[in-house]
Design an enzyme around this catalytic site. Structure first.
Site, PDB file in Angstrom:
ATOM      1  N   GLY A   8       0.827  -1.214   0.000  1.00 17.01           N
ATOM      2  CA  GLY A   8       0.000   0.000   0.000  1.00 17.01           C
ATOM      3  C   GLY A   8       0.859   1.262   0.000  1.00 17.01           C
ATOM      4  O   GLY A   8       0.444   2.299   0.511  1.00 17.01           O
ATOM      5  N   THR A  11      -0.462   4.900  -1.868  1.00 15.82           N
ATOM      6  CA  THR A  11      -1.549   5.793  -1.424  1.00 15.82           C
ATOM      7  C   THR A  11      -1.358   6.152   0.044  1.00 15.82           C
ATOM      8  O   THR A  11      -0.601   5.501   0.774  1.00 15.82           O
ATOM      9  CB  THR A  11      -2.943   5.110  -1.518  1.00 15.82           C
ATOM     10  OG1 THR A  11      -2.968   4.033  -0.573  1.00 15.82           O
ATOM     11  CG2 THR A  11      -3.257   4.594  -2.897  1.00 15.82           C
ATOM     12  N   GLY A  12      -2.106   7.180   0.465  1.00 18.29           N
ATOM     13  CA  GLY A  12      -2.268   7.527   1.876  1.00 18.29           C
ATOM     14  C   GLY A  12      -0.990   7.510   2.692  1.00 18.29           C
ATOM     15  O   GLY A  12       0.052   8.048   2.293  1.00 18.29           O
ATOM     16  N   GLY A  14       1.051   5.064   3.437  1.00 21.65           N
ATOM     17  CA  GLY A  14       2.172   4.327   2.841  1.00 21.65           C
ATOM     18  C   GLY A  14       2.943   5.192   1.861  1.00 21.65           C
ATOM     19  O   GLY A  14       4.179   5.159   1.824  1.00 21.65           O
ATOM     20  N   SER A 141      -3.468  -0.225  14.493  1.00 23.24           N
ATOM     21  CA  SER A 141      -4.420   0.876  14.697  1.00 23.24           C
ATOM     22  C   SER A 141      -4.808   0.914  16.165  1.00 23.24           C
ATOM     23  O   SER A 141      -5.055  -0.134  16.777  1.00 23.24           O
ATOM     24  CB  SER A 141      -5.672   0.647  13.839  1.00 23.24           C
ATOM     25  OG  SER A 141      -6.687   1.547  14.256  1.00 23.24           O
ATOM     26  N   TYR A 182     -13.024  -4.812  11.613  1.00 22.96           N
ATOM     27  CA  TYR A 182     -11.789  -4.048  11.394  1.00 22.96           C
ATOM     28  C   TYR A 182     -10.938  -4.008  12.669  1.00 22.96           C
ATOM     29  O   TYR A 182      -9.752  -4.337  12.640  1.00 22.96           O
ATOM     30  CB  TYR A 182     -12.128  -2.624  10.943  1.00 22.96           C
ATOM     31  CG  TYR A 182     -10.914  -1.739  10.795  1.00 22.96           C
ATOM     32  CD1 TYR A 182     -10.057  -1.877   9.708  1.00 22.96           C
ATOM     33  CD2 TYR A 182     -10.603  -0.766  11.750  1.00 22.96           C
ATOM     34  CE1 TYR A 182      -8.930  -1.077   9.574  1.00 22.96           C
ATOM     35  CE2 TYR A 182      -9.479   0.038  11.630  1.00 22.96           C
ATOM     36  CZ  TYR A 182      -8.648  -0.118  10.538  1.00 22.96           C
ATOM     37  OH  TYR A 182      -7.517   0.674  10.408  1.00 22.96           O
TER      38      TYR A 182
HETATM   39  N1  LIG Z   1      -6.414   6.446   8.044  1.00 25.37           N
HETATM   40  C1  LIG Z   1      -6.566   6.153   9.323  1.00 25.37           C
HETATM   41  O1  LIG Z   1      -7.276   6.852  10.062  1.00 25.37           O
HETATM   42  C2  LIG Z   1      -5.860   4.974   9.906  1.00 25.37           C
HETATM   43  C3  LIG Z   1      -5.807   4.844  11.301  1.00 25.37           C
HETATM   44  C4  LIG Z   1      -5.175   3.721  11.850  1.00 25.37           C
HETATM   45  C5  LIG Z   1      -4.597   2.793  11.027  1.00 25.37           C
HETATM   46  N2  LIG Z   1      -4.663   2.940   9.671  1.00 25.37           N
HETATM   47  C6  LIG Z   1      -4.040   1.914   8.836  1.00 25.37           C
HETATM   48  O2  LIG Z   1      -3.122   2.522   7.964  1.00 25.37           O
HETATM   49  C7  LIG Z   1      -2.880   1.661   6.849  1.00 25.37           C
HETATM   50  C8  LIG Z   1      -2.864   2.481   5.570  1.00 25.37           C
HETATM   51  O3  LIG Z   1      -4.169   2.979   5.353  1.00 25.37           O
HETATM   52  P1  LIG Z   1      -4.447   4.456   4.859  1.00 25.37           P
HETATM   53  O4  LIG Z   1      -5.138   5.139   5.976  1.00 25.37           O
HETATM   54  O5  LIG Z   1      -3.230   5.040   4.262  1.00 25.37           O
HETATM   55  O6  LIG Z   1      -5.574   4.219   3.750  1.00 25.37           O
HETATM   56  P2  LIG Z   1      -5.426   3.937   2.173  1.00 25.37           P
HETATM   57  O7  LIG Z   1      -4.831   5.110   1.494  1.00 25.37           O
HETATM   58  O8  LIG Z   1      -6.737   3.440   1.737  1.00 25.37           O
HETATM   59  O9  LIG Z   1      -4.347   2.772   2.121  1.00 25.37           O
HETATM   60  C9  LIG Z   1      -4.692   1.437   2.213  1.00 25.37           C
HETATM   61  C10 LIG Z   1      -3.840   0.686   1.228  1.00 25.37           C
HETATM   62  O10 LIG Z   1      -4.122  -0.712   1.344  1.00 25.37           O
HETATM   63  C11 LIG Z   1      -4.217  -1.215   0.036  1.00 25.37           C
HETATM   64  N3  LIG Z   1      -5.056  -2.415  -0.038  1.00 25.37           N
HETATM   65  C12 LIG Z   1      -6.361  -2.544   0.288  1.00 25.37           C
HETATM   66  N4  LIG Z   1      -6.790  -3.782  -0.007  1.00 25.37           N
HETATM   67  C13 LIG Z   1      -5.722  -4.441  -0.529  1.00 25.37           C
HETATM   68  C14 LIG Z   1      -5.520  -5.746  -1.047  1.00 25.37           C
HETATM   69  N5  LIG Z   1      -6.506  -6.637  -1.106  1.00 25.37           N
HETATM   70  N6  LIG Z   1      -4.287  -6.081  -1.496  1.00 25.37           N
HETATM   71  C15 LIG Z   1      -3.270  -5.204  -1.473  1.00 25.37           C
HETATM   72  N7  LIG Z   1      -3.396  -3.932  -1.000  1.00 25.37           N
HETATM   73  C16 LIG Z   1      -4.606  -3.569  -0.547  1.00 25.37           C
HETATM   74  C17 LIG Z   1      -4.881  -0.106  -0.772  1.00 25.37           C
HETATM   75  O11 LIG Z   1      -4.669  -0.346  -2.156  1.00 25.37           O
HETATM   76  P3  LIG Z   1      -5.714   0.119  -3.286  1.00 25.37           P
HETATM   77  O12 LIG Z   1      -5.265   1.472  -3.666  1.00 25.37           O
HETATM   78  O13 LIG Z   1      -5.577  -0.896  -4.359  1.00 25.37           O
HETATM   79  O14 LIG Z   1      -7.075   0.104  -2.651  1.00 25.37           O
HETATM   80  C18 LIG Z   1      -4.145   1.101  -0.231  1.00 25.37           C
HETATM   81  O15 LIG Z   1      -2.936   1.303  -0.899  1.00 25.37           O
HETATM   82  C19 LIG Z   1      -3.969   0.591   6.910  1.00 25.37           C
HETATM   83  O16 LIG Z   1      -3.435  -0.601   7.427  1.00 25.37           O
HETATM   84  C20 LIG Z   1      -4.972   1.179   7.899  1.00 25.37           C
HETATM   85  O17 LIG Z   1      -5.708   0.177   8.546  1.00 25.37           O
HETATM   86  C21 LIG Z   1      -5.261   4.010   9.100  1.00 25.37           C
END
Ligand SMILES: NC(=O)c1ccc[n+]([C@@H]2O[C@H](COP(=O)([O-])OP(=O)(O)OC[C@H]3O[C@@H](n4cnc5c(N)ncnc54)[C@H](OP(=O)(O)O)[C@@H]3O)[C@@H](O)[C@H]2O)c1
Length: 322
Positions: A8, A11-12, A14, A141, A182
């Site tokens: 990942g 995006t976001g 990562g 998280s 989740y």
């Molecule tokens: N944002 C928050 O508030 C928050 C808080 C605590 C923890 N987190 C954690 O932070 C991490 C990154 O999330 P983010 O907030 O940056 O959101 P995000 O931008 O949606 O990133 C999530 C990433 O996971 C990838 N992904 C989803 N399903 C997948 C699959 N089946 N195979 C491979 N990759 C997959 C997505 O790829 P696609 O582009 O293909 O969908 C995307 O690149 C996650 O583990 C999330 O649980 C986030």
């Protein structure tokens, strides 16, 4: 140049971590995602801006076959010299599914498949390839902890029983909410990170297994299945101010992304194995995780059950942990 694999990473959070690893640490990157064309857009941007090598790895964490193919590809890249060495793995990709329950290609509930089973298999398959003193960093998280406001808001994590979670909804029982699916998958991430640390220590390995919570960042794609109005309101400054006063752990892309990168490369985190770091209201701190996350029996059971569910074959298990 050593390479860092980030799931990942396009995006976001990562992507922000990837930029910091390229600019601050001058490390090469391997960005893993399910749509190579979309991943390549981010890879091109980082290559041209920071001059490091950035490879693209096709990986769908909801498919065990895809995880095995991706791990085989990394092995081949190391053998052919396409990448020099694997310095760290950032197991960062994750997803939240609202609405009706959905299943992975292998028939497992999708949240548990993407957030736990896929990363569990990937890390097991790649562990022996990580170089000395390398790090495996898990994006967990704060919502995994039902005692915190983070956990209460999304839904208290339930017992991390791998079989029940993987087969959720298939045995006619009452479904748990998408929020709980989740938070429970993130409790599994914590249990896995700590159990991996214990196994690495027992094997006298120099590798580190570290858990990281970025805090709430409403701007990312994580909440894409939530209603648009909820997502819009969560991004406004008054709402963020209110959530912080309420006791929610707030993160931001500009702080939490580089913080994740630091945990993966900064020498000051070299003794971070078995620890949990949080990006909280603009500070990167070591934190206590939930009571359940420290339960060694639960962690050992989850590991055994996960091995069975991903059909980890004897020769696939890392030599380091045997
Ligand atoms: N944002 C928050 O508030 C928050 C808080 C605590 C923890 N987190 C954690 O932070 C991490 C990154 O999330 P983010 O907030 O940056 O959101 P995000 O931008 O949606 O990133 C999530 C990433 O996971 C990838 N992904 C989803 N399903 C997948 C699959 N089946 N195979 C491979 N990759 C997959 C997505 O790829 P696609 O582009 O293909 O969908 C995307 O690149 C996650 O583990 C999330 O649980 C986030």
């Amino acid at each position: 140049m050593p390479t860092v694999l980030i799931t990942g990473g396009h995006t976001g959070l990562g992507l922000e971590a990837a930029k910091e690893l390229a600019s601050g640490a001058r490390l090469d990157l391997l960005l893993a995602g399910r749509d190579p064309n979309r991943v390549e857009v981010a890879a091109r941007q980082i290559r041209s801006r920071y001059g490091v090598d950035v490879g693209v790895l096709e990986l769908d964490l909801s498919s065990l076959a895809s995880v095995r193919a991706a791990a085989a590809r990394v092995r081949a890249m190391l053998e052919t010299g396409e990448i020099d060495s694997l310095r760290a793995i950032l197991s960062n990709a994750g997803a939240q599914f609202r609405g009706p329950v959905s299943y992975s290609a292998d028939g497992y509930e999708e949240t548990f498949a993407v957030n736990h089973l896929g990363p569990f298999l990937l890390v097991n398959l790649l562990l022996d390839l990580v170089s000395e003193r390398g790090r495996i960093v898990f994006t967990a998280s704060g919502t995994h902890d039902p005692e915190t406001m983070d956990g209460k808001m999304v839904g208290a994590a339930v017992e991390p029983d791998a079989d029940a979670l993987a087969l959720e909804g298939k045995n006619g029982e009452k479904l748990i909410s998408g929020g709980k699916r989740y938070t429970t998958s993130k409790l599994a991430t914590m249990l896995f990170a700590y159990e991996l640390d214990r196994r690495l220590r027992r094997g006298q390995s120099s590798l580190a297994s570290i858990a990281f919570d970025p805090g709430l960042i409403p701007e990312t794609g994580l909440t894409r299945t939530s209603p648009g109005a909820v997502r819009w309101v969560a991004r406004t400054s008054p709402m963020k101010w209110f959530l912080e006063r309420l006791g929610v752990t707030m993160g931001s892309l500009s702080f939490s992304g580089p913080a994740l990168a630091r945990v993966a490369y900064d020498p000051s985190f070299a003794d971070g194995s078995g620890k949990y770091f949080q990006s909280k209201n603009g500070s990167l701190i070591e934190a206590r995780s939930s009571k359940a996350s420290y339960d060694e029996e639960r962690a050992a059971r989850l590991w055994r059950d996960s091995e069975r569910l991903v059909h980890l074959r004897g020769k696939e298990a890392p030599a380091l942990l045997r």
